[in-house]
Each structure stands twice: as structure tokens, then as C-alpha cells.
Design a protein around this motif. Structure first.
Motif, mmCIF file in Angstrom:
data_model
loop_
_atom_site.group_PDB
_atom_site.id
_atom_site.type_symbol
_atom_site.label_atom_id
_atom_site.label_comp_id
_atom_site.label_asym_id
_atom_site.label_seq_id
_atom_site.Cartn_x
_atom_site.Cartn_y
_atom_site.Cartn_z
ATOM 1 N N LEU A 86 0.830 -1.207 0.000
ATOM 2 C CA LEU A 86 0.000 0.000 0.000
ATOM 3 C C LEU A 86 0.864 1.256 0.000
ATOM 4 O O LEU A 86 0.495 2.271 -0.602
ATOM 5 C CB LEU A 86 -0.933 0.000 1.207
ATOM 6 N N LEU A 87 2.007 1.193 0.682
ATOM 7 C CA LEU A 87 2.943 2.318 0.658
ATOM 8 C C LEU A 87 3.436 2.575 -0.758
ATOM 9 O O LEU A 87 3.431 3.728 -1.226
ATOM 10 C CB LEU A 87 4.124 2.022 1.580
ATOM 11 N N TYR A 88 3.846 1.525 -1.469
ATOM 12 C CA TYR A 88 4.314 1.693 -2.844
ATOM 13 C C TYR A 88 3.212 2.264 -3.739
ATOM 14 O O TYR A 88 3.456 3.168 -4.543
ATOM 15 C CB TYR A 88 4.784 0.346 -3.404
ATOM 16 N N VAL A 89 2.001 1.746 -3.588
ATOM 17 C CA VAL A 89 0.875 2.247 -4.384
ATOM 18 C C VAL A 89 0.601 3.709 -4.050
ATOM 19 O O VAL A 89 0.375 4.543 -4.937
ATOM 20 C CB VAL A 89 -0.375 1.374 -4.130
ATOM 21 N N GLY A 90 0.617 4.025 -2.752
ATOM 22 C CA GLY A 90 0.372 5.401 -2.336
ATOM 23 C C GLY A 90 1.427 6.354 -2.860
ATOM 24 O O GLY A 90 1.112 7.486 -3.271
ATOM 25 N N LEU A 91 2.689 5.937 -2.875
ATOM 26 C CA LEU A 91 3.744 6.805 -3.394
ATOM 27 C C LEU A 91 3.599 7.030 -4.895
ATOM 28 O O LEU A 91 3.937 8.103 -5.405
ATOM 29 C CB LEU A 91 5.111 6.198 -3.074
ATOM 30 N N LEU A 92 3.098 6.030 -5.612
ATOM 31 C CA LEU A 92 2.831 6.236 -7.033
ATOM 32 C C LEU A 92 1.751 7.307 -7.213
ATOM 33 O O LEU A 92 1.870 8.184 -8.083
ATOM 34 C CB LEU A 92 2.403 4.919 -7.679
ATOM 35 N N VAL A 93 0.719 7.252 -6.382
ATOM 36 C CA VAL A 93 -0.335 8.277 -6.442
ATOM 37 C C VAL A 93 0.234 9.652 -6.099
ATOM 38 O O VAL A 93 -0.087 10.656 -6.747
ATOM 39 C CB VAL A 93 -1.485 7.908 -5.489
ATOM 40 N N VAL A 94 1.102 9.713 -5.079
ATOM 41 C CA VAL A 94 1.729 10.986 -4.703
ATOM 42 C C VAL A 94 2.572 11.526 -5.858
ATOM 43 O O VAL A 94 2.554 12.728 -6.149
ATOM 44 C CB VAL A 94 2.584 10.805 -3.434
ATOM 45 N N GLY A 95 3.313 10.643 -6.534
ATOM 46 C CA GLY A 95 4.087 11.085 -7.682
ATOM 47 C C GLY A 95 3.212 11.706 -8.755
ATOM 48 O O GLY A 95 3.572 12.729 -9.352
ATOM 49 N N PHE A 371 15.880 -8.148 -6.082
ATOM 50 C CA PHE A 371 14.565 -8.083 -5.457
ATOM 51 C C PHE A 371 14.243 -6.637 -5.074
ATOM 52 O O PHE A 371 15.125 -5.779 -5.010
ATOM 53 C CB PHE A 371 14.516 -8.977 -4.206
ATOM 54 N N THR A 372 12.973 -6.379 -4.825
ATOM 55 C CA THR A 372 12.552 -5.046 -4.417
ATOM 56 C C THR A 372 12.969 -4.779 -2.975
ATOM 57 O O THR A 372 13.168 -5.697 -2.187
ATOM 58 C CB THR A 372 11.037 -4.901 -4.549
ATOM 59 N N SER A 373 13.056 -3.504 -2.637
ATOM 60 C CA SER A 373 13.417 -3.094 -1.289
ATOM 61 C C SER A 373 12.948 -1.661 -1.086
ATOM 62 O O SER A 373 12.979 -0.858 -2.029
ATOM 63 C CB SER A 373 14.933 -3.184 -1.092
ATOM 64 N N PRO A 374 12.463 -1.306 0.115
ATOM 65 C CA PRO A 374 11.945 0.050 0.333
ATOM 66 C C PRO A 374 12.948 1.148 -0.008
ATOM 67 O O PRO A 374 12.559 2.215 -0.480
ATOM 68 C CB PRO A 374 11.610 0.053 1.833
ATOM 69 N N GLY A 375 14.233 0.895 0.214
ATOM 70 C CA GLY A 375 15.225 1.927 -0.050
ATOM 71 C C GLY A 375 15.375 2.285 -1.510
ATOM 72 O O GLY A 375 15.886 3.365 -1.840
ATOM 73 N N THR A 376 14.943 1.402 -2.409
ATOM 74 C CA THR A 376 15.100 1.664 -3.849
ATOM 75 C C THR A 376 13.759 1.755 -4.577
ATOM 76 O O THR A 376 13.601 2.547 -5.504
ATOM 77 C CB THR A 376 15.932 0.548 -4.506
ATOM 78 N N THR A 377 12.789 0.957 -4.168
ATOM 79 C CA THR A 377 11.520 0.886 -4.896
ATOM 80 C C THR A 377 10.694 2.156 -4.741
ATOM 81 O O THR A 377 9.967 2.555 -5.658
ATOM 82 C CB THR A 377 10.702 -0.327 -4.420
ATOM 83 N N ALA A 378 10.786 2.812 -3.583
ATOM 84 C CA ALA A 378 9.937 3.975 -3.301
ATOM 85 C C ALA A 378 10.141 5.086 -4.328
ATOM 86 O O ALA A 378 9.168 5.642 -4.857
ATOM 87 C CB ALA A 378 10.231 4.480 -1.894
#
Length: 602
Positions: A86-95, A371-378
Motif C-alpha cells: 500500500l505504501l508503494y501504491v500510495g507513493l505512485l499516487v503521490v508522484g 529483489f525489491t526493497s523500500p530503499g530503492t523501490t519507493a
């Protein structure tokens, strides 16, 4: 934007695993503020539907998984469960909200400049680590990853930043972007990640080639040749001038390891393609689908918690429908990005779109071996959202039912993001007692270590892996003959096995504890269970050999230790024990043969 660009630099000094949860806390806070910021554009309805499909297919797969809690909250160390999705999806919306549209130039410029400063901070740390120094700590025999904690993650951070900054650096003559792109390139190369270096070179050649073509058309052939050959030359010099990087460029060890891992991953997923295994369950399922070749060439000492390929990772976490939903989002980013770049005049917005699309594609290709990781995927999610942002929201009637519903959903998401930031912050604080407990266990201070682990568990009660990590810390001490540590390992590992019976790691820690307390029969049963599930894992064979030796079953012990030595690329420990067993059993000629094998292995 400040929080977003600072995320790769965030870590928790003195923490056990210092890199993920602190980043998640900052990213949830960034999401909260991003949803409150004035919008310059919005994600279109197709984008919203695809994002809903991504979340929906993941939830369906999680509800069908064998470990619902792990599928929902995720597993150590990256915790990529539903909240992080949900964080990744939300950041896409913020972008899409704050970086899309022609009126978002200030935000885009701030993001570009912020990434420049982040890379200028990371570059000297990466260079120092490539030179063998450890400014942030860490063992000398591992590949560090600066503030990302993983060398390939470090390379990905540099890759994304460099590809985003190259278009403005080449076409706008932005000095800060040029410096930032150079620093990001240094970060990428010094990480030693071959995939990141290769993708940077390919994408760089395309961008520099296009610039060279323009210079050639304008009657500047010398400038064109210098631009293209200069980029290739600098990349080659950087790669070959750093011994640790040059060594990895010609090493095939991890390449063959990836192939073996992908084969085993496909075996593990063969009967679960539709709905996957559930997030965090891969590490427990994989050992049952290994092979002798995998064990001999890759090793089973450090179980993989991801297939190290994005496609397989998505299928593992959520099944084929989840994969198809993410693929639809990627296709939309590609189609929309290419379309807008082709129809836009050469200005700040077009250069940003070029960099964002190149960075997103480069990141996706690099994840074919990672693999994905919060430090890079965000950051990539935000860039994808910036590409998809459309139609200024000011043109829509905000008093309409649709506008009011959108506001309610946004404010609800803000509240959830704030809760996520608080939970992640508290969870991150548990890393301090986790580190303290691990150090105390290594020093033999078992009661104090137990108190620290109990404190960590109180701060993170939802994390089933705290029991496992505590058990492993006590097991390390128990191997040295500490019976108090062995008893603690048995207790914590027993709880870990109760919460997750399929965990091979928990069973190993349990068997070590049982052996250390003298409960050989229970240890034999635990090890028999492990070997039945995964006959290709070296450690259970080694431990069972020791258990048999303590019961004077030297023939059975020798057979198990021989098997353990055959199932690891580093058989020195098993061969040492095997040599001693042959001596004890009076087979000196066999002991001499083993010593010769040991000399060759070294």
C-alpha cells in the motif's frame, strides 16, 4: 520531496538490521505529507483501476496462503507485506499528484536537486567501501551497501538517480545535475553490481548516443565523438581501476548461482502459480525443492528469502494475477511515458520524463537478478506516478460527489499513512535491543540477552521472526559449549517452530539447542524431520552426524558428515570433523585421504 530523497541515507546506528524499518517510517511520513500537499495533476481512472487490481489480487492471494500473518505484515528483513505494498501504491499516487503536469516544475526541480545531494553523500561512502574500508561498520569479508545495507541496493539507488539526472545534465547544462549524475555513476560502479553497471552503460550509451547524433547533425562531429567515447571510457576506467569491482565483473559464481536459484524457485512455484506462496513464505518452501547441484554450487548456509528475479518474486508473493496486474501498470507507464515524451517540446518537463522513464525501465531490468526493497523501490514508484499524472485537478469540480469521495479517500489514506509511520518507527526502535541481545548472547550474558530480546518482542509483537533471530543468536553461543545458551536456544526456537512449523532455520536452531542440553534423542528427531523435508541442506546432516557420534554410532556419523561435506561449496568444517571421526574409528588411511581433500578445498 525532502523525506523521499533522504530515505536512501536513513539508517539506525546501533541497530541489528539498521536499514529497512527506519526507511519505512520515513517513507510512510513522506506519503502522509505527499497526500496533503497541493496537487498539480492526478492519476487517471485506468491507473486507479490497475492499482486497485494490484492490491486486490495480493489480498486474495494472502487470504489463500498457508501463513496469513506473514503474507499480511511481511517477513524479516524487508517486511514487504500488505502495508508496504500500500505504501508503494500510495507513493505512485503521490508522484502523480505532485510531480505530474506542467505546473509541477518546482517539485520536479526539488526532487532532482535532492537526489544530487543524496548521491554526493553516498559516493564517498561507496568509494571507501570499495577500497576495503568500513566507515559504517560491517565485517571485512562481506560486500557492504553503505546506508542501503545491500551492495546491489546501493547500485540500484545510484542507477536510478544517474538515469534520472542524465537528460537534464546533457541537454539543460544544469551543473548540479551534471555533478549529481557523475556522483550517482560512481555509486553504481563502486557497488560492484554487474547488472546495475551493465544497465547503466547500455542506457548511458543510448542517451549519450542520442546527444552525439544531435551534435553530429549540428555540425559538431568532434563533440559528438568525445561525448560518446568519453562516457564509455570513464565507465571502463572506473570499473577496472577498483580491484573489488573488476574482480566481480569477471566472476561467474553469482551468475551460475542465480540460474540454480531460479530453477529451484520454479520447482517451488510449480504447483502454486495461480495464487503464489504468500509473501515471506518463499524462504521456508524453497529448501524442499533444492538439488545436490544447488547445494554444491550455491550452498544452503544462508537461505534465500527471494527468487532474485522480479517476475518470480511477484508470482511467489501473489500469484499470476498479481503479476499480470503489476505488468499492466508497467505497460501503462511505458505507453504513457513514450507518448508524452514524443509529443512534448524540449523543456524541463520533457527532460524529467525522459529521465524518469529511463530510470524506471533500468530499475525493472536490474530486478531481473535482484529483489525489491523500500530503499530503492519507493523513488521508482514516485517516478512512475509522475509519468502517469494527467489533467490538472483545478479543472475539475471539487464540490462534485466524485470530488468529495476522492477527498474522503485521500484523508483516510493520510490517517493510515500516519499510523504506518508510527508503527514502523516503534518497530525500528526494536532493532536496538535486538542488537544488544545478539551481542550479549555472543558474550555469554544469557539472562541479560533474554531480557533484551523480550523487550524487542514487546515493541514488535507482530513479527514472528524475533523468536527465530533470538534462537539463532543463542545457538551461535551454544555451539561453543554454553549449556545455558543451548537452553535459551531451545526455548526461543521452540516458540519459533510453534509459530512457523515449516521454518528450516528455526528447526536448525532448535536441534542445536537440544544437542547442547544433552537431549540427543529429541535432536535426532528434529534433524530427521529436517532431512526428510530437505535432504539437500548441509547443516542438518552435519548436526545429525555429531548426534550419532555422541551415541557411538561412528559409521552413521561418518555417513552423515560425508553427506554434509558433499552438500556445500565450503566443506572445510565438515572435512575437519570427518578426519577426526576416521582417526577415532581407527581408519587412518581414510583420515589421510580426507586431509588431502581438505588441503584442496582450502
Amino acid at each position: 520531496m525532502t523525506l523521499l530523497v533522504a530515505t536512501p541515507l536513513i539508517m539506525l546506528p546501533g541497530g541489528f538490521h539498521r536499514f529497512v524499518l527506519p526507511k519505512l517510517a520515513i517513507l510512510f511520513l513522506a506519503l502522509c505529507l505527499g497526500l496533503l500537499a497541493p496537487a498539480t495533476s492526478r492519476p487517471g481512472r485506468p491507473t486507479v483501476l490497475i492499482l486497485a487490481a494490484i492490491v486486490g489480487t495480493y489480498v486474495i492471494a494472502a487470504l489463500s496462503s498457508g501463513d496469513l500473518s506473514a503474507a499480511i505484515v511481511g517477513r524479516w528483513p524487508r517486511y514487504e507485506g500488505l502495508p508496504v505494498l500500500l505504501l508503494y501504491v500510495g507513493l505512485l499516487v503521490v508522484g502523480a499528484r505532485v510531480l505530474g503536469g506542467s505546473s509541477a516544475s518546482t517539485s520536479r526541480r526539488y526532487l532532482v536537486h535532492g537526489l544530487c545531494f543524496s548521491m554526493l553523500v553516498l559516493a564517498p561512502i561507496a568509494v571507501a567501501e570499495a577500497a576495503g574500508l568500513r566507515p559504517l561498520g560491517g565485517a571485512d569479508d562481506i560486500r557492504p551497501g553503505a546506508t542501503l545495507g545491500n551492495a546491489t541496493d546501493l547500485g540500484l539507488a545510484g542507477l536510478v538517480a544517474c538515469l534520472l539526472l542524465l537528460p537534464p545534465a546533457l541537454w539543460s547544462k544544469n551543473k548540479l545535475a551534471q555533478i549529481g549524475a557523475a556522483a550517482a555513476g560512481v555509486v553504481t560502479v563502486t557497488s560492484g553490481s554487474r547488472a546495475c553497471i551493465l544497465i547503466l552503460v547500455i542506457c548511458g550509451i543510448m542517451l549519450f548516443g542520442f546527444k552525439a547524433f544531435q551534435l553530429l547533425k549540428s555540425g559538431k562531429p568532434v563533440h559528438a565523438i568525445v561525448a560518446l567515447l568519453g562516457f564509455v571510457g570513464v565507465a571502463a576506467v572506473l570499473s577496472w581501476s577498483i580491484p573489488s569491482v573488476a574482480e566481480r565483473l569477471f566472476s561467474m559464481e553469482t551468475v551460475t548461482g542465480r540460474v540454480y536459484l531460479w530453477e529451484a524457485s520454479l520447482q517451488a512455484l510449480s504447483g502454486n502459480m495461480l495464487l503464489g506462496l504468500g509473501a515471506g513464505h518463499f524462504v521456508d518452501i524453497l529448501p524442499s525443492h533444492l538439488s545436490d547441484a544447488f547445494a554444491k554450487n550455491v550452498g544452503t548456509e544462508f537461505p534465500a528469502d527471494s527468487p532474485h528475479m522480479l517476475l518470480l518474486q511477484l508470482v511467489s508473493a501473489g500469484g499470476l494475477f498479481f503479476l499480470l496486474s503489476v505488468a499492466a501498470a508497467v505497460c501503462m507507464v511505458l505507453v504513457v511515458g513514450v507518448g508524452r515524451i514524443r509529443t512534448s517540446p524540449l523543456n524541463e518537463h520533457k527532460l524529467f520524463l525522459m529521465g524518469a522513464l529511463t530510470a524506471t525501465c533500468g530499475y525493472g531490468f536490474a530486478l531481473m537478478t535482484h529483489f525489491t526493497s523500500p530503499g530503492t523501490t519507493a523513488v521508482v514508484c514516485v517516478l512512475a506516478g509522475a509519468i502517469l499524472g494527467k489533467a490538472p485537478v483545478q479543472n475539475e469540480a471539487i464540490d462534485s460527489p466524485r470530488g468529495r469521495a476522492s477527498d474522503v479517500a485521500r484523508i483516510s489514506a493520510v490517517g493510515l499513512a500516519l499510523v504506518g509511520a508510527i508503527v514502523a518507527g516503534v518497530a525500528a526502535s526494536a532493532e536496538i535491543p535486538m542488537k544488544s541481545g545478539t551481542d550479549l548472547a555472543a558474550a555469554g550474558e544469557i539472562p541479560r540477552a533474554t531480557e533484551e530480546f523480550e523487550q524487542a518482542k514487546a515493541l514488535r509483537p507482530w513479527d514472528q521472526d524475533i523468536d527465530l533471530l533470538a534462537a539463532q543468536a543463542f545457538a551461535v553461543r551454544a555451539v561453543k559449549g554454553d549449556t545455558t545458551a543451548a537452553a535459551a536456544a531451545t526455548t526461543w526456537a521452540g516458540t519459533a517452530v510453534e509459530r512457523n512449523p515449516s521454518s528450516m532455520e528455526a528447526l536448525t536452531a532448535l536441534s542445536i539447542g537440544q544437542l547442547g542440553t544433552g537431549d540427543v534423542q529429541s535432536a535426532r528427531k528434529t534433524l530427521d524431520m529436517q532431512i526428510e523435508r530437505s535432504p539437500w541442506t548441509s547443516e542438518p546432516h552435519l548436526l545429525r552426524g555429531l548426534a550419532k557420534a555422541s551415541g557411538q554410532d561412528l559409521e552413521g556419523a561418518i555417513a552423515d558428515i560425508e553427506r554434509a561435506a558433499a552438500l556445500t561449496p565450503k566443506p572445510e568444517r565438515a572435512l575437519n570433523i570427518l578426519s577426526e571421526l576416521y582417526v577415532v574409528s581407527g581408519q587412518t588411511d581414510k583420515a589421510i585421504e580426507v586431509e588431502e581433500r581438505l588441503a584442496r578445498a582450502r
